[in-house]
Design a protein around this motif. Structure first.
Motif, short mmCIF file in Angstrom:
data_model
loop_
_atom_site.label_atom_id
_atom_site.label_comp_id
_atom_site.label_asym_id
_atom_site.label_seq_id
_atom_site.Cartn_x
_atom_site.Cartn_y
_atom_site.Cartn_z
N HIS A 144 0.96 -1.49 0.17
CA HIS A 144 0.36 -0.10 0.19
C HIS A 144 0.87 0.98 0.00
CE1 HIS A 144 -2.85 -2.40 2.31
NE2 HIS A 144 -3.43 -2.47 0.65
N ILE A 145 0.38 2.55 -1.28
CA ILE A 145 0.88 3.30 -0.67
C ILE A 145 0.58 4.56 -1.08
CG2 ILE A 145 3.12 4.59 -2.24
CD1 ILE A 145 4.30 1.99 -3.47
N THR A 146 -0.12 5.35 -0.10
CA THR A 146 -0.47 6.41 -0.06
C THR A 146 0.84 7.73 -0.65
OG1 THR A 146 0.12 7.68 2.45
CG2 THR A 146 -1.54 5.81 2.09
N GLY A 147 -0.08 8.33 -1.07
CA GLY A 147 0.61 10.07 -1.97
C GLY A 147 0.16 9.90 -3.61
N THR A 148 1.26 10.77 -4.43
CA THR A 148 1.08 10.48 -5.61
C THR A 148 2.58 10.89 -6.02
OG1 THR A 148 -0.60 12.47 -5.72
CG2 THR A 148 0.54 12.52 -7.52
N MET A 149 2.90 9.41 -7.17
CA MET A 149 4.03 9.05 -7.03
C MET A 149 4.38 9.74 -8.81
SD MET A 149 5.27 5.41 -5.62
CE MET A 149 3.63 4.69 -6.80
N THR A 150 5.59 9.54 -9.16
CA THR A 150 5.74 9.85 -10.68
C THR A 150 6.85 8.74 -11.35
OG1 THR A 150 7.14 11.43 -10.18
CG2 THR A 150 5.75 12.63 -10.41
N GLU A 151 6.83 7.45 -10.29
CA GLU A 151 7.99 6.94 -10.82
C GLU A 151 8.13 5.69 -9.67
OE1 GLU A 151 8.36 4.50 -13.20
OE2 GLU A 151 9.65 6.41 -14.46
N CYS A 152 7.52 5.28 -10.55
CA CYS A 152 7.69 3.47 -9.21
C CYS A 152 8.00 2.14 -9.61
CB CYS A 152 6.75 3.33 -8.92
SG CYS A 152 6.33 1.88 -7.66
N ILE A 153 9.63 1.93 -9.98
CA ILE A 153 9.72 0.27 -10.29
C ILE A 153 10.63 -0.71 -9.01
CG2 ILE A 153 12.52 -0.50 -11.45
CD1 ILE A 153 12.70 2.70 -12.41
N LEU A 154 9.58 -1.25 -9.29
CA LEU A 154 9.57 -2.75 -8.42
C LEU A 154 10.70 -3.58 -9.55
CD1 LEU A 154 8.24 -4.25 -6.44
CD2 LEU A 154 7.13 -4.98 -7.92
#
Length: 977
Positions: free
Chosen positions: A532-542
């Motif tokens: 769970h991630i709250t907020g606003t992301m511009t990039e996310c790499i798993l």
């Protein structure tokens, strides 16, 4: 009973506070068995039995015993691994901490009544029975935390009796029944002018008790206990407690008699320590069994949170603009109930607390999911007013009524009107280790929805939800800012976080950065991993442990699937989930909160009865606010004999961080698997300590004073004190300004007035919070006060044997025995219920004395009937009506309610038990209307001597054979019946 966090570190789950706990122990002499592991370290008494060990082993043994009995009754065959759940270990630790606090709190550690010291035996017995009443009343009222606190206090005093008195020296090998059963025979206490000891000039004192205390030829004994260097002063000729911490040992007669440890430096009678500990353990187990029989197995298991599934707790804003939120909560609750129907994954209970302005509550609680859904259907969004609402008041209600370790979900679009309750709510959340997650529908343009019917004269502050965010971070929850259109999808977080046996792999809140990198470890014991991630992301790499990467915002891949709603990203790892270290790179212009959870496929640390191939190896990392490592602590076992999955690991902290931190556990389990878990709540170091010095009971219509101590372990400073309770009984709440010197203390008190209409058994949660005015340091104390009745009936019913007929031959299958008793609750509450607890025979219950030998065959079970009346018919059924036959009971039958059988409270019942000679003993449980329970042991005549001895060791009440005089008295009594 009160628990405080920070400088004193009494809560043992914060193992890195161990050094301060040791210093606290050094500051005060031990009273009774050593409190816990740390006292063994300091006294070098490695093989001593502590209050902690005795209590833990007793609770574990009796709980497993209850579960096996229930399984047997349900027809479950064969040995099976019993999983108790993490709530059980937390509940057991509540009892253990309350027990240990009796040696730490100023108000109890030096008071002889709490420790059976200074020959204050009668006062100690009265205190034991007071604790017992509070335990039973609180358990019946489902106030389990209050009951656990009183249970720990009772266990401490009960265990101290065997360590501090001369009971063992008398040659007693069975427990003293009179302590908790007033109808059992009492042993006289030595008078104040009766000498009890003679001088002893060595560390080990043998035969320093005067022989006049125990005269076996005259069958007379006198009880005594040792005096300490505190009040009252030791009279001439009396025994000392003894040991290096007791200054009265130098006063004639020198030496002492305590059996607290196996060390001669601390216990002059150390050579009897094992015997005293064994009796204390037996007494503790017997008290637990009596409690189980008094409140019932179901309530007993709830008291210890056994297998307690998480509660589903909703705190709902019900003003006019909340239609979408209420609908989302209703649908999510329905989804959880339907998907987990008839399974162990169903929530253990359901709670709903509505609020608006100015009203909040009442709490609706139900264990039936269908009834809860019916209530949810009645919830509507109506009315409105100014934008702030009574949110914290509602959360406080939810915390006081929900079990520990709960997940609480708050739906609102309004800021709190009762922000003054933030400290009290924070203290309760930390005390109960409950997580609070806010689902906030926030209009990004700061304009009111057309549907909202509230009016606001002031522009809305952009920080109006800041207290919600702070509380979510401190408790380990989340604050999700979303919209009405997305609230239905965002509420999926409710379903994720109420999963049974959910564990947390990663949790932090990050500051805005160009690109932040975070890692978490997935081990082979978990599946269904969700981020769970709250907020606003511009990039996310798993990135997976094998090095595969997936850009979550740009592509679909094999690693995970992404659901994105306004305010929340939900990432689910796709099976098969790779074990090892995963990395997450995230970029944002604002704060992000990360949480990784998983459902275990099995409990890695559970002991299943087989030896592990290798020793578990763990270390703890103290993590800062952004997940940075502050310090590593190597952990070792505190005990060489872990019990049923209970593994206590301890470590030494070189320096306590000065900033808030969380804990990450890393290492190898007993099977060699890599393991990593993260605590979600933040631990806040502080040099301020506050503790309730006593937890009195409340009496309806009367005032009550609760004393407290504040200790300042820092520089001289001004402090602010606030008090709060969940029932509105406090006469003054504060804030109150205090000046406390450097390394100084302050003792104060708060007063409560209990309304005359308050119900016995109700519990009031009292919270005290203290803040430093020159820093962010703070601390709190929480205690649970129980309302009791002044004229409460504390005496159990009686059962008197009037006739035993037994002629059992060598071949027990060819005959039977019979026993008749009178069961009564004279001049008290009246009889309420009976139940056969043990035995293979049949109990017959009558309103009048039992039938004569000639007609008795009409009421006997088949095997006895055929023996006495082989040549007779059975057409005399009218005799049952003549003797007012009412019912029969066998072992395994449900409890028989007899409270409505007789109009008078003193009306007795006659019971007759008949059994095969192959089953020579049985147990009958009898309750009165006040809830007091009597355990009656029924034995055949041939086994009488042995059964009386065995009864003492089991702690059960006895139905003694008193001869035909009682039968004659009974017959004279019959016209009155």
């Amino acid at each position: 009973m009160s628990q405080d966090r920070g400088a004193c570190g009494r809560n043992q789950r914060q193992m890195f506070w161990s050094l301060l706990a040791c210093l606290l122990f050094l500051a005060s002499p031990c009273k009774g068995f050593l409190p816990n592991f740390w006292s063994k370290v300091l006294t070098l008494s490695w093989d001593s039995y502590t209050h902690q060990h005795i209590t833990e082993q007793a609770i574990l043994a009796v709980t497993l015993e209850v579960l096996r009995d229930i399984a047997k009754q349900d027809g479950v065959q064969g040995e099976k691994e019993i999983r108790l759940g993490r709530g059980f270990w937390r509940a057991m630790r509540d009892v253990v901490n309350s027990n240990a606090n009796m040696d730490f709190l100023k108000s109890t550690r030096s008071d002889p009544i709490y420790h059976f010291d200074s020959e204050r035996i009668d006062g100690s017995i009265a205190k034991l029975r007071e604790f017992w009443t509070k335990i039973v009343v609180s358990t019946r009222a489902k106030e389990y935390e209050s009951a656990r606190g009183s249970l720990g206090q009772l266990f401490h005093s009960l265990q101290d009796f065997y360590s501090h008195s001369n009971w063992v020296e008398m040659g007693k090998r069975s427990i003293y029944l009179h302590l908790l059963q007033p109808e059992e025979p009492a042993v006289s206490v030595a008078k104040e002018d009766t000498p009890t000891c003679k001088d002893c000039f060595t560390a080990t004192c043998r035969q320093n008790l005067l022989p006049t205390l125990s005269n076996t030829e005259m069958n007379s004994n006198l009880l005594t206990t040792g005096y300490t260097s505190s009040y009252p002063l030791k009279p001439k000729g009396k025994c000392s407690h003894g040991g290096v911490l007791d200054r009265s040992r130098h006063q004639s007669p020198r030496g002492g008699i305590n059996k607290d440890s196996n060390s001669p430096f601390f216990s002059p009678h150390h050579y009897l320590h094992v015997e005293a500990a064994a009796l204390a353990a037996n007494a503790t187990q017997m008290a637990l069994r009596d409690l189980k029989d008094t409140v019932g197995p179901k309530a007993f298991l709830k008291l210890f949170s056994v297998r307690q599934a998480p509660a589903l707790v909703f705190v709902m804003d019900t003003t006019g603009s909340m239609f979408e939120e209420i609908t989302a909560a209703r649908l999510r609750a329905h989804s959880i109930i339907q998907s987990r129907a008839n399974s162990a994954r169903q929530p253990g209970s359901f709670l709903l607390v509505p609020f608006h302005d100015p009203e909040f509550g009442p709490v609706y609680e139900d264990e039936d999911p269908d009834q809860f859904m019916k209530h949810m259907e009645t919830l509507v969004a109506l009315g409105g007013g100014d934008e702030p609402e009574m949110c914290f008041s509602a959360i406080q209600l939810a915390l006081t009524h929900s079990p520990p370790l709960s997940e609480i979900f708050v739906f609102t679009d309004a800021s709190p009107k009762d922000a003054y309750l933030f400290d009290a709510v924070k203290a309760l959340a930390l005390e109960k280790r409950s997580k609070i997650t806010f689902l906030l529908t926030k209009d990004q343009t700061q304009k009111r929805s057309r549907r909202r019917k509230r009016s606001s004269k002031k522009p809305l502050s952009p920080d109006r939800f800041s207290l919600y965010s702070s509380l979510s971070v401190l408790s380990g929850g989340m604050a999700v800012f979303t919209t009405n259109s997305d609230i239905h999808k965002v509420s999926a977080i409710v379903e994720d976080n109420t999963a049974v046996d959910k564990v947390t792999l990663f949790h932090l809140k990050s500051d805005p950065e160009f690109m932040s990198v975070h890692s978490f470890r997935v081990d082979s014991s978990v599946n269904n991993v969700i981020l769970h991630i709250t907020g606003t992301m511009t990039e996310c790499i798993l990135t997976s442990p094998s090095g595969q990467s997936q850009s979550m915002l740009r592509e679909r891949g094999r690693l995970a699937e992404l659901e994105h709603f306004q305010g929340l990203y939900r990432i689910k790892l796709l099976p098969p989930v790779q074990a090892g270290q995963w990395n997450l790179q995230a970029q944002s212009d604002d704060h992000l909160t990360f949480s990784v959870i998983g459902s275990p496929a099995f409990l890695v640390l559970a002991v299943t009865g087989q030896a592990s191939p290798m020793e578990p190896s763990f270390h703890v990392t103290l993590l800062g606010a952004e997940g940075e490592s502050l310090q590593q602590v190597k952990l070792n076992r505190s005990s060489s004999s872990p019990a049923h999955g209970l593994e206590e690991l301890v470590g030494f902290v070189e320096h306590v961080p000065t900033v808030p931190f969380s804990v990450r556990l890393t290492g190898l389990d007993g099977r060699g698997n890599k393991l990593e878990r993260v605590s979600t709540e933040k631990i806040q170091p502080t040099r301020i300590q506050i503790a309730m010095t006593l937890t009195p009971h409340l009496v309806a219509g009367h005032p009550t004073v609760v004393n407290f101590d504040i200790f300042n372990h820092g520089p001289a400073r001004l402090l602010n004190l606030t008090a709060d309770d969940d029932c509105g009984y406090l006469l003054m709440r504060g804030p109150q300004s205090l000046f406390v010197e450097e390394q100084g203390s302050f003792r104060g008190q708060v007063a409560l007035l209990t309304p005359a209409k308050a119900q016995a058994g109700a519990t009031v949660t009292l919270t005290l919070t203290v803040h430093a005015l020159d820093s962010l340091e703070s601390n709190y104390a929480v205690t649970f006060l129980t309302v009791v009745s002044l004229d409460a009936d504390r005496s159990p019913p009686s059962c008197s044997a009037v006739l035993v007929q037994s002629d059992c031959p060598a071949d027990c299958t060819k005959s039977s025995w019979r026993m008749s008793l009178v069961v009564a609750d004279d001049v008290h509450s009246g009889l309420a219920a009976l139940q056969m607890h043990k035995g293979d025979g049949v109990l017959m219950i009558f309103h009048n004395p039992p039938p004569t030998e000639e007609s008795f065959g009409e009421t006997l079970p088949d095997f006895e009937h055929h023996r006495l009346h082989k040549n007779k018919t059975t057409s005399k059924g009218h005799h049952r009506h003549h003797h007012h036959y009412r019912a029969s009971l066998k072992t395994g039958d449900p409890l028989l309610n007899v409270s409505g059988w007789a109009p008078g409270s003193s009306h007795p019942l006659w019971v007759t038990y008949t059994s095969s000679c192959c089953s020579a003993q049985a147990e009958l449980l009898v309750w009165d209307r006040a809830g007091n329970m009597k355990r009656c042991i029924l034995t055949s005549g041939q086994q009488r001597v042995q059964s009386d001895t065995a009864t003492e060791s089991s702690g059960s009440g006895r139905a003694t054979l008193t001869g035909f005089i009682f039968l004659l008295v009974g017959l004279l009594w019959s016209p009155l019946v």
